[in-house]
Design an enzyme around this catalytic site. Structure first.
Site, PDB file in Angstrom:
ATOM      1  N   THR A   1       0.826  -1.206   0.000  1.00  0.00           N
ATOM      2  CA  THR A   1       0.000   0.000   0.000  1.00  0.00           C
ATOM      3  C   THR A   1       0.857   1.250   0.000  1.00  0.00           C
ATOM      4  OG1 THR A   1      -1.691  -1.232   1.218  1.00  0.00           O
ATOM      5  CG2 THR A   1      -1.906   1.153   1.204  1.00  0.00           C
TER       6      THR A   1
ATOM      7  N   TYR B   1       5.647 -12.209   5.684  1.00  0.00           N
ATOM      8  CA  TYR B   1       4.574 -11.521   4.966  1.00  0.00           C
ATOM      9  C   TYR B   1       4.236 -12.355   3.735  1.00  0.00           C
ATOM     10  CZ  TYR B   1       2.367  -7.773   2.143  1.00  0.00           C
ATOM     11  OH  TYR B   1       1.521  -7.029   1.352  1.00  0.00           O
TER      12      TYR B   1
ATOM     13  N   LYS C   1       1.978 -11.710   8.699  1.00  0.00           N
ATOM     14  CA  LYS C   1       0.860 -11.056   8.012  1.00  0.00           C
ATOM     15  C   LYS C   1       0.549 -11.908   6.790  1.00  0.00           C
ATOM     16  CE  LYS C   1      -0.459  -7.344   4.942  1.00  0.00           C
ATOM     17  NZ  LYS C   1      -0.014  -6.237   4.057  1.00  0.00           N
TER      18      LYS C   1
END
Length: 298
Positions: free
Chosen positions: A48, A137, A166
């Site tokens: 992001t 991740y 995550k």
């Protein structure tokens, strides 16, 4: 080694100025905005945050700014993933030296890597910073490489400083299988806003929410309702969040996220090429659609 974040973690948007350079002042204001609205962690330099489009020196500078702006009020987990093990090690060492709480590493990308290659990659990074918390991740849609629960278990056994993961892989079962690791203290964070309520029902600790950059109030309210078991309140909040995701294309056009944040009085500039800016008429239409939801804070 213990680190367990519970709550909404924001994968921070990266503000740019009119020249396309990092805007450190806007970054500091964004950090303040989010902390005041109850977020529990910050994750700069990720997807992001247009992390793959940042130069290495920009990633270091941004990490330093976010750590300084947070000033110990919430954990700062720097995304330090890279396509090479050497670069990932250097970025992770810098994250530790600049005072970050920990680092998160996406799998190397472009090439397809075997589980053995991924194991060696993450192990070598962990060995380079043995007293620094590391999060895995998983985001195979953008990397082409998948971190299975079996690989996570093997890495946790070998690397004492891997504290959590995550998972944006779209399969909550994979993350759920990691919940018992580290005697139940493994820090699990769902990376899909559409799965937030379901993830909380499965006992996940946190969510990493791109949408929370510009409407942290909605995401934190949903997290609190879901984690307290208030399903009557949580379900309509999840539905409202899903509507927001539909309007803003769920992050597929990051310029929409930035535009909405600007409408809230926090301009963060454009996206970096080759990403494109959404046309102004599209932004206006999207903003009107959001206002029609009566969110109370847009």
């Amino acid at each position: 080694m213990s680190l367990r974040i519970k709550g909404v973690i924001v994968p921070l948007l990266t503000p740019f100025d009119h020249r396309g350079a990092l805007d450190h002042g806007a970054t500091e204001r964004l950090v303040q905005f989010l902390i005041e609205r109850g977020i529990k962690g910050l994750l700069p330099c990720g997807t992001t945050g247009e992390g793959p489009l940042l130069l290495v020196e920009e990633r270091r500078a941004l990490a330093e700014t976010v750590v300084r702006a947070a000033n110990g009020r919430v954990p700062v987990i720097i995304h330090t993933g890279a396509i090479t093990t050497r670069e990932a090690i250097e970025l992770t060492q810098h994250a530790q030296s600049c005072g970050a709480t920990g680092a998160a590493l996406i799998t190397p990308f472009y090439f397809h890597f075997s589980d053995e290659a991924l194991f060696r990659h993450f192990s070598q990074v962990c060995e380079a910073v043995p007293d620094f918390p590391i999060y895995l991740y998983n985001n195979p849609a953008v990397t082409g490489n998948y971190i299975s629960a079996g690989l996570v278990a093997r890495l946790v056994e070998a690397c004492p400083n891997i504290v959590g993961m995550k998972d944006s892989g779209g399969q909550l079962e994979n993350l759920f299988r990691c919940v018992p690791l580290r005697d139940g203290t493994f820090n699990t964070a769902s990376g899909n806003d559409g799965d937030l309520l379901a993830a909380m029902a499965l006992g996940m600790d946190a969510c990493v929410s791109g949408t929370a950059n510009f409407i942290p109030e909605l995401v934190t309210a949903l997290f609190e309702a879901a984690s307290s078991g208030d399903l009557d309140r949580a379900r309509p909040l999840q539905q409202r969040l899903n509507t927001v995701r539909d309007i803003l294309e769920d992050g597929r056009d990051l310029s929409l996220f930035k535009a909405v944040l600007g409408q809230r009085g926090l301009p963060v500039g454009a996206v970096r090429a080759p990403l494109l800016l959404a046309p102004e008429d599209v932004v206006r239409r999207k903003w009107i659609e959001l206002q029609a939801l009566d969110l109370g804070f847009v």
